[in-house]
Design a protein around this motif. Structure first.
Motif, PDB file in Angstrom:
ATOM      1  N   LYS A  74       8.536  -6.687  -3.919  1.00  0.00           N
ATOM      2  CA  LYS A  74       8.075  -6.320  -2.590  1.00  0.00           C
ATOM      3  C   LYS A  74       8.994  -5.241  -2.030  1.00  0.00           C
ATOM      4  O   LYS A  74      10.203  -5.346  -2.124  1.00  0.00           O
ATOM      5  CB  LYS A  74       8.087  -7.545  -1.673  1.00  0.00           C
ATOM      6  CG  LYS A  74       7.079  -8.580  -2.098  1.00  0.00           C
ATOM      7  CD  LYS A  74       6.992  -9.689  -1.081  1.00  0.00           C
ATOM      8  CE  LYS A  74       5.953 -10.673  -1.565  1.00  0.00           C
ATOM      9  NZ  LYS A  74       5.208 -11.273  -0.526  1.00  0.00           N
ATOM     10  N   GLY A  75       8.392  -4.259  -1.417  1.00  0.00           N
ATOM     11  CA  GLY A  75       9.147  -3.183  -0.800  1.00  0.00           C
ATOM     12  C   GLY A  75       9.577  -3.564   0.612  1.00  0.00           C
ATOM     13  O   GLY A  75       9.223  -4.643   1.114  1.00  0.00           O
ATOM     14  N   PRO A  76      10.308  -2.698   1.279  1.00  0.00           N
ATOM     15  CA  PRO A  76      10.800  -3.013   2.624  1.00  0.00           C
ATOM     16  C   PRO A  76       9.664  -3.248   3.634  1.00  0.00           C
ATOM     17  O   PRO A  76       9.785  -4.069   4.521  1.00  0.00           O
ATOM     18  CB  PRO A  76      11.614  -1.805   3.024  1.00  0.00           C
ATOM     19  CG  PRO A  76      11.756  -0.955   1.814  1.00  0.00           C
ATOM     20  CD  PRO A  76      10.800  -1.440   0.784  1.00  0.00           C
ATOM     21  N   GLN A  77       8.537  -2.560   3.479  1.00  0.00           N
ATOM     22  CA  GLN A  77       7.436  -2.721   4.408  1.00  0.00           C
ATOM     23  C   GLN A  77       6.710  -4.040   4.195  1.00  0.00           C
ATOM     24  O   GLN A  77       6.124  -4.594   5.111  1.00  0.00           O
ATOM     25  CB  GLN A  77       6.399  -1.587   4.269  1.00  0.00           C
ATOM     26  CG  GLN A  77       6.938  -0.225   4.603  1.00  0.00           C
ATOM     27  CD  GLN A  77       7.651   0.430   3.421  1.00  0.00           C
ATOM     28  OE1 GLN A  77       7.731  -0.118   2.338  1.00  0.00           O
ATOM     29  NE2 GLN A  77       8.209   1.611   3.646  1.00  0.00           N
ATOM     30  N   GLU A  78       6.722  -4.543   2.978  1.00  0.00           N
ATOM     31  CA  GLU A  78       5.968  -5.746   2.641  1.00  0.00           C
ATOM     32  C   GLU A  78       6.751  -7.022   2.916  1.00  0.00           C
ATOM     33  O   GLU A  78       6.200  -8.086   2.983  1.00  0.00           O
ATOM     34  CB  GLU A  78       5.574  -5.721   1.161  1.00  0.00           C
ATOM     35  CG  GLU A  78       4.684  -4.535   0.805  1.00  0.00           C
ATOM     36  CD  GLU A  78       4.472  -4.470  -0.697  1.00  0.00           C
ATOM     37  OE1 GLU A  78       4.375  -5.534  -1.326  1.00  0.00           O
ATOM     38  OE2 GLU A  78       4.411  -3.369  -1.222  1.00  0.00           O
ATOM     39  N   SER A  80       8.414 -10.008   4.596  1.00  0.00           N
ATOM     40  CA  SER A  80       8.202 -10.711   5.858  1.00  0.00           C
ATOM     41  C   SER A  80       8.938 -12.015   5.866  1.00  0.00           C
ATOM     42  O   SER A  80       9.079 -12.683   4.942  1.00  0.00           O
ATOM     43  CB  SER A  80       6.760 -11.056   6.120  1.00  0.00           C
ATOM     44  OG  SER A  80       5.825 -10.274   5.510  1.00  0.00           O
TER      45      SER A  80
END
Length: 80
Positions: A74-78, A80
């Motif tokens: 998972k990238g930083p945007q994904e 949670s």
């Protein structure tokens, strides 16, 4: 260093195969296969040992990718 002759190559490959079988049978616990590891290193040229170790790691990784597939991180945007 001279290239190993056919008898030396066979002894190396046999030592490699015995070690790999032991590692597979013991869930990659190197302590269980220390004697075979020593034999493998004694029978094979150092460069071959290095190559075969990398080759085994690659083959295990390849098998894992074929059975489990690839899951991207998972990238930083994904996150949670």
């Amino acid at each position: 260093m001279t290239a190993p002759n056919s008898t030396e190559r066979k002894a190396c490959w046999d030592a490699r195969d015995r070690l790999w079988t032991c590692l597979e049978d013991n869930d990659d616990k190197a302590a269980s296969c220390q004697r075979l590891q020593s034999e493998f290193e004694a029978q094979c040229p150092a460069q071959w040992v290095k190559y075969f170790n990398k080759r085994r790691d690659f083959l295990k990784y390849k098998a894992k990718m074929q059975t489990e597939g690839f899951t991207p991180a998972k990238g930083p945007q994904e996150a949670s």
